[in-house]
Each structure stands twice: as structure tokens, then as C-alpha cells.
Scaffold this active site. Structure first.
Site: not given
Ligand code: NAD
Ligand code: WQD
Length: 346
Positions: A37, A60, A126-127, A150, A154, A186, A205, A207, A304
Site C-alpha cells: 500500500n 513481507d 487504533s481508537a 480490521y 487490532k 484520526n 475511505n 474523510l 458502522g
Molecule cells: P499505510 O497503508 O499507509 O502503511 C502501512 C504500510 O505497511 C504500507 O507501506 C504497506 O505497504 C505496508 N505493509 C502492509 N502489510 C505489510 C506486510 N505484510 N509486510 C510488509 N509491509 C506491509 O497505513 P498507515 O495509515 O500508515 O497506517 C499504519 C498503521 O497504523 C497500520 O497498522 C494501521 O492499521 C494503523 N492505523 C492507521 C490509522 C489511519 O487512519 N491511517 C488509524 C489507526 C491505526
Molecule cells: C471520519 C468522519 C464519516 C468519508 C476510520 C477507521 C478507524 C481509523 C481511522 C484505522 C465520519 C465521515 C468519511 C466520506 C464522510 N483507521 N466521512 N464522507 O471512520 O472515524 O475512522 O479511520 O485504524 O479504524 O474506522 O474515519 O475518515 O473514514 O471518517 O462524511 O467520504 O467523516 O462518516 O464521520 P473514521 P473516516
């Protein structure tokens, strides 16, 4: 140099920003990523921003031989484990792939860490593990639940990691596990330079990337998912946190683990600002601060979704001496700086 940190998923959104902050703080990073990704171009940008090459292994994290090689080649002090799949909707369509990637990468990593005697870990939680909050703001001791595969991955990993220091006690281990589970709210925004930022491979996905792709002309309009929640203006409220603040939170966690007085066992810590912002507040601030229109329409609620979610961030302050410094205006300005300079991403 303070120590070498293995950063899994270091080519991703949060990982790349963290590698920059680790370098600023005097740590050396080693990145492992399979680019599932992310893009190899990130590595050039990291080199440009940090002024040095960061060792990179394309692998990986489920590949134990590859991990073995990394631990034998580098003197790793601690690991930050970002690698994982993170799209909630996709996880409902392909749960097995999510459990395979997220659980098996963590198991392989911990087995190889243990074999190498490296037992200090920062894990990306994650929250989402709070499910539908009973009360706000969320403190770390509140009940946990998952509403999708997902989130469940976690939760399972959090539980699994809590078993490790318990086993150390039984085994009388003299190098016990110390792990910090960072529960992100977020994450949004980008590095000030506009050289690295969030670059979703498909339709966003989340916002903020959706807003910025509408602003740059890649998407026609944003669908606001519901305007009938019990919130300030009826739209969903979240605790947006600037990715650079988040990255600094990881440096603070590493500082703690490598200090003379680290956490004992496993500690879960929220990384949020403590402030809630609604969808329409974010859209309007983005448009006003950047002087670009963001077309939107009100649509049905997204299944959700919760009405509101924001952190109590006191534990991060007391245990890690960390708190967010950047606000919503910085977040929208830095997002637009990145998006407008890189309209098609990397
Ligand atoms: P991201 O997808 O940008 O980064 C994840 C990276 O991991 C990518 O570069 C991907 O190529 C790599 N990756 C995935 N699976 C792998 C594997 N099996 N081996 C090697 N590399 C692998 O995501 P991000 O937003 O930087 O998120 C990082 C972490 O934080 C994730 O674990 C995610 O679940 C967590 N997280 C993200 C958010 C968010 O909203 N971005 C919120 C809460 C938690
Ligand atoms: C934020 C707000 C939507 C898109 C997700 C995961 C969470 C964490 C962070 C990894 C909400 C609204 C969104 C759109 C909209 N990830 N929205 N139109 O849902 O709080 O959290 O990302 O751990 O696990 O669930 O974040 O940015 O998707 O949404 O109105 O096109 O924006 O309804 O109120 P969310 P989000």
C-alpha cells in the site's frame, strides 16, 4: 546516534513521517515494507528530507527468514510495527486476508524479535478498539470491542501482546517484553515540506484525503455521511490528529522504551488531541484556509459509523511527556500543500 529502530511499514503514510521524526531526534531507522500500500518513491523523499539514506528491505513482515536476516545484519534497539492492512470496508469483504496479514505479521515479528533478544515494541493500534463509545472522552481503561474484522485484528493483537510479559514472568526472563500500544485517533495532514503525505491507492475511505481529492479536481464531490447525528451540526465528530504530531508520539514512545525508566509490560496509550471536529467543520475550514471550494452533498449514514469519538490524551502527557501541538488549521493547510504539489500522489 541514539539507537537503530526497525520500522515495519515505514514506506506508508504514518511510517514515512515517523522515520523523518526519528532522524530528527537522532535515531537511525531500518525500514521493511512490501509496498502493498505504498510506493518506492517514498524512499527517495525520505532521503531528501532526512539528508541521508535509510536502509530499506523489501519484504513481507510475515517472512521470518527475511526478518532473521534483518536482526542479524543490524543492531536493532526497538521496533515500531506499522505494517498492516487498514481499510475497514475491505476488511469486511476479505476478513481472512486481514487476519492473515495483520496477525501473522505480528506473530512472525515477535517470534524473530524474541529470538534476537529485542523485546521493545511500539505497536500501531487504533481508537477503533473502543467500538461504539459509552462515554466521551475516551480513556484507555474503557471497555474494548470491535465492529469489523480490521478492528478485531487490532484487538486480538493487543490481547496477544499482553500475554508476552505474563509469559516472561513464568519463564523468569531477564529481558522482559516492553510494549506500547498506541491507539491513534484520526491521523491527517502531511509533512510541512509537501514532499510526503497520504496517497490512497484507490478511492479514499477516509474523510481528509477525500476532501483534498475533491479540492484538486480528482473527484466531483464529497458525500457527507449523515447530518442527523446528535452532534454540533448533525455530522460525525472525530479527533483529527496531525500526522507529524503522531510521528513525534512514536519518538516519545521509543524514548520511553530506551530510557532508564521504561513502562513495565504492556501499556496502551491514546494519541489524539482531545478535541472533536465535525465533518462540516473540517470541510469548511479546509475551504476557507486554503481558498479552494470543496463540493459536497449530504448522503445517508455510513453503516458502522459512530456519532462522535475523541480522546482523553492525559496518559500520553503523563507517561510519554507528549501532547499534540498542531490544530485543525495546520492539518488542512498541510494536507492541501501536499495534495496541490502532488495532485496524483507519488
Ligand atoms: P499505510 O497503508 O499507509 O502503511 C502501512 C504500510 O505497511 C504500507 O507501506 C504497506 O505497504 C505496508 N505493509 C502492509 N502489510 C505489510 C506486510 N505484510 N509486510 C510488509 N509491509 C506491509 O497505513 P498507515 O495509515 O500508515 O497506517 C499504519 C498503521 O497504523 C497500520 O497498522 C494501521 O492499521 C494503523 N492505523 C492507521 C490509522 C489511519 O487512519 N491511517 C488509524 C489507526 C491505526
Ligand atoms: C471520519 C468522519 C464519516 C468519508 C476510520 C477507521 C478507524 C481509523 C481511522 C484505522 C465520519 C465521515 C468519511 C466520506 C464522510 N483507521 N466521512 N464522507 O471512520 O472515524 O475512522 O479511520 O485504524 O479504524 O474506522 O474515519 O475518515 O473514514 O471518517 O462524511 O467520504 O467523516 O462518516 O464521520 P473514521 P473516516
Amino acid at each position: 546516534m541514539k539507537g537503530t529502530i526497525l520500522v515495519t511499514g515505514g514506506a506508508g503514510y504514518i511510517g514515512s513521517h515517523t522515520v523523518i521524526e526519528l532522524a530528527e531526534a537522532g535515531y537511525q531507522s531500518v525500514i521493511v515494507d512490501n509496498f502493498s500500500n505504498s510506493s518506492p518513491e517514498v524512499l527517495n523523499r525520505i532521503e531528501e528530507l532526512s539528508g541521508k539514506k535509510v536502509p530499506f528491505i523489501k519484504a513481507d513482515v510475515r517472512d521470518r527468514q527475511a526478518l532473521k536476516g534483518i536482526f542479524s545484519e543490524y543492531d536493532i534497539s526497538a521496533v515500531i510495527h506499522f505494517a498492516g492492512l487498514k481499510a475497514v470496508g475491505e476488511s469486511c469483504q476479505m476478513p481472512l486476508e486481514y487476519y492473515d496479514n495483520n496477525l501473522n505479521s505480528t506473530i512472525a515479528l515477535c517470534l524473530e524479535m524474541q529470538a534476537a533478544g529485542v523485546k521493545r515494541l511500539v505497536f500501531s493500534s487504533s481508537a477503533t478498539v473502543y467500538g461504539d463509545p459509552e462515554r466521551l472522552p475516551l480513556t484507555e481503561d474503557m471497555p474494548l470491542s470491535a465492529t469489523n474484522p480490521y478492528g478485531r485484528s487490532k484487538l486480538i493483537i493487543e490481547d496477544m501482546l499482553r500475554d508476552l510479559p505474563a509469559a516472561d514472568k513464568l519463564n523468569g526472563s531477564d529481558t522482559p517484553w516492553q510494549a506500547i500500544l498506541l491507539r491513534y485517533f484520526n491521523p491527517v495532514g502531511a509533512h510541512k515540506s509537501g514532499r510526503i503525505g497520504e496517497d490512497p491507492k484507490d478511492t479514499p475511505n477516509n474523510l481528509m484525503p477525500y476532501i483534498s481529492q475533491v479540492a484538486v479536481g480528482r473527484r466531483e464531490k464529497l458525500s457527507v455521511f449523515g447530518d442527523d447525528y446528535d452532534t454540533i451540526d448533525g455530522t460525525g465528530v472525530r479527533d483529527y490528529i496531525h500526522v507529524v504530531d503522531l510521528a513525534k508520539g512514536h519518538v516519545s514512545a521509543i524514548d520511553n522504551l530506551l530510557s532508564d525508566n521504561p513502562v513495565t509490560g504492556v501499556e496502551a496509550i491514546n494519541l489524539g488531541t482531545g478535541n472533536g471536529t465535525s465533518v462540516l467543520q473540517l470541510v469548511n475550514t479546509f475551504a476557507e484556509e486554503n481558498g479552494v471550494p470543496v463540493a459536497y452533498e449530504i448522503a445517508a449514514r455510513r453503516p458502522g459509523d459512530v456519532a462522535a469519538c475523541y480522546a482523553n490524551a492525559d496518559k500520553a502527557k503523563s507517561l510519554l511527556n507528549w501532547q499534540a501541538g498542531l490544530g485543525i488549521k495546520d492539518m488542512v493547510i498541510d494536507t492541501w500543500n501536499w495534495q496541490s504539489k502532488n495532485p496524483s500522489g507519488y
